[in-house]
Design an enzyme around this catalytic site. Structure first.
Site, PDB file in Angstrom:
ATOM      1  CD  GLU A 209      82.561  32.424  77.439  1.00 34.81           C
ATOM      2  OE1 GLU A 209      81.659  31.833  77.151  1.00 34.81           O
ATOM      3  OE2 GLU A 209      83.361  32.858  77.497  1.00 34.81           O
TER       4      GLU A 209
ATOM      5  CG  HIS B 244     102.684  58.354  58.002  1.00 36.43           C
ATOM      6  ND1 HIS B 244     102.909  57.208  57.854  1.00 36.43           N
ATOM      7  CD2 HIS B 244     104.673  58.956  57.227  1.00 36.43           C
ATOM      8  CE1 HIS B 244     103.594  56.757  57.189  1.00 36.43           C
ATOM      9  NE2 HIS B 244     104.680  57.452  57.259  1.00 36.43           N
TER      10      HIS B 244
END
Length: 466
Positions: free
Chosen positions: A204, A445
């Protein structure tokens, strides 16, 4: 060849174009769509969809290698790359065929050919170099998309140097790859090939990978990729590529010093170029800036009656942004009173690597640059019961709030299934939700989505599970 009259003509059948056509038809407009290759465009045929099919295969490969962790006997993992590619192409074809069905369902006339502006309210269509039709419409929408940008000296040959199209249909599995560019496309291919067993190096030119993401998320992903055996080099300039019979020797410059990297294949993923050529923009008021058409907030160009959407126009270059632009553009044409202008800050970005990356809104650095006083919350997946139970404890959720108003300025995530969860934060931003509503929201949950709630609580010093 006879003239044909329509209310709206759309040039390009990708996500932006075909969605614009459907919405126009829904609003009672006589609609034509011109597409030179495959309905669904790059996204359905050579982008979003087939790459996700490939990445699903690599995800399964990863899971098979972790069988002992879940109490199973280890197996000798083998795969047939031809069958992997065949499945990916079949998925793409199924969805492309589905777009054809939607065109018929909505009574949209489809022209199989190339289109070009040919005077006021006119689009000329040809097939194989021969005139096919002359379409007349007061509104013409350009949705011609984009193609891969080529790096000088590392041009595609389809054998040793690949673009995304070549990388999707390998005839054999390379043992080593160099990926040039660490945006979403580059990182997704790096992740796929690494998880399928190839040695992967990513280079990069910028100081960090995934450069549009929040710096903290980028750093987290960098470490995760290296842990998987990926080699990542940042601040690197690619200087040249020498093609040999079966491999490529790529010369890169690191800290002012030249270095040679030899690999079986190179994937070039250094951005895109808008398809502005040969569509008749000459002698019109359509303005082009660095290969992309300039538009206003309702997708209007500088030429009356001509509009542009999708990858042909400005960033972010994402299919869901193109679709939304198509709807906005057509609804404005239809004269609806409640048409909203595009707010690119509310467009989520997703990268389907392992671990996944997703974000919406401002990064922490950008928010500070714009003068906001911020409250930042973070919650690691290692504190989430569902993530641990799944064997996916590697991740982080991060929120950025305006300290003065409680506005959610941005949200950034890395980890399992975050591309499915980011829509929660996107809805919050669209509804202009503050921290008060998010804190009061009950999350189920056990779910990985609880990390999103905890990241909100963390910004206000109320973390419960870490």
């Amino acid at each position: 060849m006879a003239d044909q009259n329509f209310d709206v003509v759309i040039l390009g059948g990708g996500p932006g174009g075909y969605v614009a056509a459907i919405r126009a038809a829904q609003l009672g407009m006589k609609t034509a769509l011109v597409e030179r290759e495959h309905l669904g465009g790059i996204c359905l045929n050579w982008g979003c969809i087939p790459t996700k099919a490939l990445l699903r295969t690599s995800e399964i490969s990863h899971l098979l290698h972790t069988l002992p962790e879940f109490g199973f006997a280890p197996v000798d993992v083998k795969f047939d790359i031809d069958k992997v590619v065949k499945r990916s192409r079949a998925v793409a074809k199924q969805l492309s065929d589905g777009v054809g069905y939607l065109m018929r369902k909505n009574k949209i006339t489809v022209f199989d050919g190339s289109g070009k502006l040919a005077g006021k309210q006119t689009l000329a269509v040809e097939k194989d170099g021969k005139p096919l039709a002359t379409l007349k419409a007061p509104h013409i929408v350009l949705a011609t998309g984009a193609r891969a940008r080529e790096l000088p000296g590392v041009e595609r040959d389809g054998k040793l140097v690949w673009t995304y199209k070549d990388a999707m249909v390998p005839t054999a599995m390379p043992k080593s790859l160099l990926v040039i560019g660490s945006g979403a496309i580059g990182i997704e291919f790096a992740s796929f090939y690494r998880n399928m067993g190839a040695e992967v190096t990513v280079v990069e030119v910028l100081p960090r990978i995934l450069p549009v993401e929040d710096e903290e998320i980028s750093a987290f992903a960098h470490k995760a990729f290296e842990k998987q055996g990926m080699k990542i080099m940042t601040g690197v300039a690619v200087k040249a590529a020498k093609k040999n019979a079966q491999n490529v020797a790529v010369t890169v410059e690191v800290g002012g010093k030249a270095q040679e990297i030899t690999v079986d294949r190179v994937i070039s993923a250094v951005g895109i170029v808008g398809n502005v050529e040969n569509i008749g923009l000459e002698d019109t008021g359509v303005k082009v800036d660095r290969t992309h058409v300039t538009i206003d907030e309702y997708c209007r160009t500088g030429e009356p009656g001509v509009y542009a959407i999708g990858d042909l126009v400005g960033p972010p270059w994402l299919a869901h942004k193109a679709m939304h632009e198509g709807v906005i553009c057509v609804e404005k044409i239809a004269g609806l009173n409640d048409v909203h202008a595009m707010d690119v800050r509310n467009i989520p970005g997703c990268t389907y690597c392992r671990p996944q990356v997703a974000s919406v809104g401002l990064t922490e650095a950008k928010a500070k640059e714009l003068g906001y006083e911020v409250k930042v919350g973070r919650f690691p997946f290692i504190g989430n019961g569902k993530a641990i139970a799944m064997g996916e404890p590697e991740g982080l959720a991060k929120t950025v709030f305006d300290a003065k108003t409680g506005e959610l300025l941005g949200a950034h995530m890395v980890g399992a299934e975050v591309t499915e969860m980011i829509q929660g934060y996107t809805i919050a931003r669209t509804l202009e939700t503050t921290e008060a509503e998010l804190i009061r929201t009950v999350f189920p949950h056990p779910t990985v989505s609880e990390t999103m709630h905890e990241a909100v609580l963390a910004a206000y010093g109320r973390t419960l599970h870490f």
